[in-house]
Motif scaffolding. Sequence first.
Motif, PDB file in Angstrom:
ATOM      1  N   ALA A  64     -47.324  43.809 -22.012  1.00 17.49           N
ATOM      2  CA  ALA A  64     -47.746  42.714 -22.883  1.00 17.49           C
ATOM      3  C   ALA A  64     -49.258  42.665 -22.765  1.00 17.49           C
ATOM      4  O   ALA A  64     -49.808  42.981 -21.709  1.00 17.49           O
ATOM      5  N   HIS A  65     -49.945  42.295 -23.831  1.00 15.04           N
ATOM      6  CA  HIS A  65     -51.397  42.315 -23.724  1.00 15.04           C
ATOM      7  C   HIS A  65     -51.909  41.062 -23.030  1.00 15.04           C
ATOM      8  O   HIS A  65     -51.152  40.141 -22.700  1.00 15.04           O
ATOM      9  N   HIS A  66     -53.206  41.003 -22.770  1.00 14.95           N
ATOM     10  CA  HIS A  66     -53.752  40.018 -21.831  1.00 14.95           C
ATOM     11  C   HIS A  66     -53.550  38.574 -22.283  1.00 14.95           C
ATOM     12  O   HIS A  66     -53.350  37.695 -21.448  1.00 14.95           O
ATOM     13  N   ILE A  67     -53.565  38.307 -23.583  1.00 17.76           N
ATOM     14  CA  ILE A  67     -53.374  36.930 -24.038  1.00 17.76           C
ATOM     15  C   ILE A  67     -51.905  36.530 -23.937  1.00 17.76           C
ATOM     16  O   ILE A  67     -51.582  35.382 -23.610  1.00 17.76           O
ATOM     17  N   GLN A  68     -51.008  37.445 -24.176  1.00 13.92           N
ATOM     18  CA  GLN A  68     -49.593  37.133 -23.963  1.00 13.92           C
ATOM     19  C   GLN A  68     -49.328  36.811 -22.491  1.00 13.92           C
ATOM     20  O   GLN A  68     -48.540  35.920 -22.168  1.00 13.92           O
ATOM     21  N   ARG A  69     -49.998  37.526 -21.599  1.00 19.41           N
ATOM     22  CA  ARG A  69     -49.811  37.272 -20.175  1.00 19.41           C
ATOM     23  C   ARG A  69     -50.461  35.952 -19.754  1.00 19.41           C
ATOM     24  O   ARG A  69     -49.876  35.183 -18.982  1.00 19.41           O
ATOM     25  N   LEU A  70     -51.670  35.698 -20.264  1.00 13.27           N
ATOM     26  CA  LEU A  70     -52.397  34.500 -19.850  1.00 13.27           C
ATOM     27  C   LEU A  70     -51.900  33.239 -20.557  1.00 13.27           C
ATOM     28  O   LEU A  70     -51.667  32.219 -19.908  1.00 13.27           O
ATOM     29  N   MET A  71     -51.732  33.330 -21.877  1.00 15.10           N
ATOM     30  CA  MET A  71     -51.519  32.125 -22.681  1.00 15.10           C
ATOM     31  C   MET A  71     -50.087  31.958 -23.197  1.00 15.10           C
ATOM     32  O   MET A  71     -49.830  31.057 -23.999  1.00 15.10           O
ATOM     33  N   VAL A  72     -49.181  32.796 -22.761  1.00 17.41           N
ATOM     34  CA  VAL A  72     -47.762  32.577 -23.079  1.00 17.41           C
ATOM     35  C   VAL A  72     -46.986  32.496 -21.765  1.00 17.41           C
ATOM     36  O   VAL A  72     -46.656  31.402 -21.292  1.00 17.41           O
ATOM     37  N   THR A  73     -46.714  33.622 -21.148  1.00 16.79           N
ATOM     38  CA  THR A  73     -45.906  33.600 -19.918  1.00 16.79           C
ATOM     39  C   THR A  73     -46.629  32.893 -18.779  1.00 16.79           C
ATOM     40  O   THR A  73     -46.026  32.120 -18.035  1.00 16.79           O
ATOM     41  N   GLY A  74     -47.927  33.157 -18.617  1.00 15.40           N
ATOM     42  CA  GLY A  74     -48.674  32.518 -17.535  1.00 15.40           C
ATOM     43  C   GLY A  74     -48.888  31.037 -17.765  1.00 15.40           C
ATOM     44  O   GLY A  74     -48.740  30.223 -16.854  1.00 15.40           O
ATOM     45  N   LEU A  75     -49.247  30.678 -18.997  1.00 15.29           N
ATOM     46  CA  LEU A  75     -49.498  29.279 -19.338  1.00 15.29           C
ATOM     47  C   LEU A  75     -48.264  28.418 -19.099  1.00 15.29           C
ATOM     48  O   LEU A  75     -48.342  27.340 -18.495  1.00 15.29           O
ATOM     49  N   PHE A  76     -47.119  28.889 -19.562  1.00 12.11           N
ATOM     50  CA  PHE A  76     -45.894  28.108 -19.392  1.00 12.11           C
ATOM     51  C   PHE A  76     -45.592  27.909 -17.905  1.00 12.11           C
ATOM     52  O   PHE A  76     -45.272  26.791 -17.468  1.00 12.11           O
ATOM     53  N   ALA A  77     -45.709  28.972 -17.116  1.00  6.66           N
ATOM     54  CA  ALA A  77     -45.410  28.877 -15.688  1.00  6.66           C
ATOM     55  C   ALA A  77     -46.357  27.917 -14.981  1.00  6.66           C
ATOM     56  O   ALA A  77     -45.932  27.114 -14.138  1.00  6.66           O
ATOM     57  N   MET A  78     -47.646  27.970 -15.310  1.00  6.18           N
ATOM     58  CA  MET A  78     -48.603  27.087 -14.650  1.00  6.18           C
ATOM     59  C   MET A  78     -48.330  25.620 -14.994  1.00  6.18           C
ATOM     60  O   MET A  78     -48.302  24.762 -14.104  1.00  6.18           O
ATOM     61  N   MET A  79     -48.125  25.335 -16.265  1.00  6.88           N
ATOM     62  CA  MET A  79     -47.919  23.942 -16.656  1.00  6.88           C
ATOM     63  C   MET A  79     -46.572  23.416 -16.185  1.00  6.88           C
ATOM     64  O   MET A  79     -46.439  22.226 -15.894  1.00  6.88           O
ATOM     65  N   LEU A  80     -45.591  24.297 -16.086  1.00  6.63           N
ATOM     66  CA  LEU A  80     -44.290  23.890 -15.538  1.00  6.63           C
ATOM     67  C   LEU A  80     -44.406  23.581 -14.053  1.00  6.63           C
ATOM     68  O   LEU A  80     -43.682  22.743 -13.528  1.00  6.63           O
ATOM     69  N   GLY A  81     -45.347  24.260 -13.377  1.00 12.26           N
ATOM     70  CA  GLY A  81     -45.541  24.048 -11.945  1.00 12.26           C
ATOM     71  C   GLY A  81     -44.765  25.020 -11.086  1.00 12.26           C
ATOM     72  O   GLY A  81     -44.282  24.676 -10.004  1.00 12.26           O
ATOM     73  N   VAL A  82     -44.649  26.283 -11.556  1.00 13.51           N
ATOM     74  CA  VAL A  82     -43.895  27.300 -10.823  1.00 13.51           C
ATOM     75  C   VAL A  82     -44.676  27.752  -9.587  1.00 13.51           C
ATOM     76  O   VAL A  82     -45.904  27.900  -9.620  1.00 13.51           O
ATOM     77  N   ASP A  83     -43.971  27.976  -8.510  1.00 16.85           N
ATOM     78  CA  ASP A  83     -44.546  28.523  -7.286  1.00 16.85           C
ATOM     79  C   ASP A  83     -45.346  29.782  -7.637  1.00 16.85           C
ATOM     80  O   ASP A  83     -44.783  30.747  -8.153  1.00 16.85           O
ATOM     81  N   PRO A  84     -46.657  29.821  -7.375  1.00 18.75           N
ATOM     82  CA  PRO A  84     -47.469  30.974  -7.789  1.00 18.75           C
ATOM     83  C   PRO A  84     -47.052  32.286  -7.144  1.00 18.75           C
ATOM     84  O   PRO A  84     -47.272  33.351  -7.715  1.00 18.75           O
ATOM     85  N   GLN A  85     -46.423  32.221  -5.957  1.00 19.40           N
ATOM     86  CA  GLN A  85     -45.924  33.447  -5.339  1.00 19.40           C
ATOM     87  C   GLN A  85     -44.840  34.093  -6.205  1.00 19.40           C
ATOM     88  O   GLN A  85     -44.796  35.314  -6.355  1.00 19.40           O
ATOM     89  N   GLN A  86     -43.970  33.267  -6.772  1.00 20.71           N
ATOM     90  CA  GLN A  86     -42.910  33.797  -7.624  1.00 20.71           C
ATOM     91  C   GLN A  86     -43.488  34.372  -8.918  1.00 20.71           C
ATOM     92  O   GLN A  86     -43.012  35.398  -9.424  1.00 20.71           O
ATOM     93  N   VAL A  87     -44.507  33.715  -9.441  1.00 22.55           N
ATOM     94  CA  VAL A  87     -45.150  34.220 -10.656  1.00 22.55           C
ATOM     95  C   VAL A  87     -45.812  35.565 -10.366  1.00 22.55           C
ATOM     96  O   VAL A  87     -45.679  36.528 -11.135  1.00 22.55           O
ATOM     97  N   HIS A  88     -46.537  35.625  -9.249  1.00 24.05           N
ATOM     98  CA  HIS A  88     -47.183  36.869  -8.838  1.00 24.05           C
ATOM     99  C   HIS A  88     -46.169  38.002  -8.694  1.00 24.05           C
ATOM    100  O   HIS A  88     -46.394  39.119  -9.184  1.00 24.05           O
ATOM    101  N   GLU A  89     -45.055  37.750  -8.049  1.00 19.42           N
ATOM    102  CA  GLU A  89     -44.068  38.802  -7.833  1.00 19.42           C
ATOM    103  C   GLU A  89     -43.470  39.275  -9.149  1.00 19.42           C
ATOM    104  O   GLU A  89     -43.166  40.466  -9.313  1.00 19.42           O
ATOM    105  N   TRP A  90     -43.326  38.357 -10.110  1.00 18.38           N
ATOM    106  CA  TRP A  90     -42.805  38.756 -11.415  1.00 18.38           C
ATOM    107  C   TRP A  90     -43.800  39.656 -12.137  1.00 18.38           C
ATOM    108  O   TRP A  90     -43.432  40.721 -12.648  1.00 18.38           O
ATOM    109  N   TYR A  91     -45.065  39.265 -12.171  1.00 15.98           N
ATOM    110  CA  TYR A  91     -46.073  40.079 -12.852  1.00 15.98           C
ATOM    111  C   TYR A  91     -46.219  41.450 -12.188  1.00 15.98           C
ATOM    112  O   TYR A  91     -46.379  42.466 -12.874  1.00 15.98           O
TER     113      TYR A  91
END
Length: 523
Positions: A375-402
């Motif tokens: 996925a390109h950088h905006i999809q990573r930052l402003m779609v999947t990443g944005l949703f996870a950050m605003m939802l309040g997902v554990d950043p370790q889990q987000v990191h492991e997914w990426y």
Amino acid sequence: MVLSTLALILGDQLDRQSPIFEGFDPKRDVVWMAEVAGESTHVWSHKVRTVFFLTAMRHFRDELKAEGIRVDYRELPVKSEGRTRVGGEETLAAALRDAIDRLKPLRLVVVHPGEWRVREELRLIADEAGLELVELDDTHFYTTPDDFARHANGRKQLRLEFFYRELRKRLDILMEDGAPVGGEWNYDKENRGAFGKKGPGKVPAARRFKPDTTTQAVIDLVNERFAEHPGTLDDFDWPVSVADARLALKDFIRHRLPSFGEYQDAMWTAEPWLYHSRLSAAMNVKLLDPREVVDAAVAAYESGAAPLEAVEGFVRQILGWREYVRGIYWTQMPKYLERNALRANEPLPNFYWTGETDYACLRDAIGQTLQYGYAHHIQRLMVTGLFAMMLGVDPQQVHEWYLAVYIDAVEWVELPNTLGMSQHADGGLMASKPYCATGKYLQRMSNYCAGCRYDPAKATGDDACPFTTLYWDFLARHRDRLAGNNRMAMQLKNLERKPADELSAIRQQAAKLREQLAAANDQ
């Protein structure tokens, strides 16, 4: 004959110009490479990522052997072949211990690894074996971690722009008489175009590379051995050799670089590539030298083949971001991995692994990630990443997914971009503000909202956009932390204008959304 040096080449170090070959004696030295299952299971790696690394390694091995270089290479067996000579542990550490026992080298040499975990493992193994481990600077990069440490020393804040300008001047890239070509250091304002209602039209297709015999063998291996891992391999067409990577570079420079700048932030349903280069994976395993890539882009500008804003935007991704995040990683590890400034602890929604969601933007971005490993950088930052950050997902889990799902993911580049830039878990070390936005941003930069049942203008109600709900909830939850951030002043002023009852309803809707997603995870 006594083996003098065992030259360790890791899966992201496929660089024939590597300093590991300086002084290499084919009569006394041996290159060691190993495929191990542990590198695909310490995070649940996407099939495409595993195939890319393994087949690129095998092609590199074959090229070295064709030159007369001895290579001690361990291929990963298929499941049906049973246990291996390293006792079935299949970790990098176990495979290296086995090689040391068999070959009995006098010393080990390695280029600076791309992951803290691996570097520490190699040091431990060398110490256990009583062998000298020579660690060489990675000349693939423009800078070293020590260079970045000197840049960072004494600064109250670390910002890409300062580092980027410093490198532009020192390396004389896109410079003229000591000033930036065109009079500006960056052209971000010109590089935020959207496609409009008619979409991107016919985008020049990226060059595809049909799997050869070596690659097909690895595809078959991964489909059998890692059958339960995410993703598919039906569309695998990535360049896995130096020759093919250079063809991919030429294709991008000629056909897509001219429009890359204007549309680098744009998104469109079922259009995974658009004007992006697809070169990051080849660079991250070092099939392509970043100097070659930057020089080709600059030459396109100088010949009139590509506009300055496109070339500068592309160069900044490589000379700027790529070098900057590596510096952040190596000056902040290992404690950086544990940062969680926003105290996020929600679980990652299961749909990140399946793509099964009625949120159109996430369904498209995750769906293409599972299909292509990309996925390109905006999809990573402003779609999947944005949703996870605003939802309040554990950043370790987000990191492991990426780290698991993207073909170009090596920890030195993935971790700061995810934990710092995307999740703001480092509290602002990497980026000066959290990148948060409502669904209106997605509506402006894509056509996702046109195919979604949720309304980006609404924060409450059955058809409220989860991004919009979570945006206001995020600002409210972190109001005190963000109050001193000048770049967040306008957003916080808008928050203060919200009536108390409206904000209360938003907070309740956000809480309900978290409960629903957590319940879905438990099913």
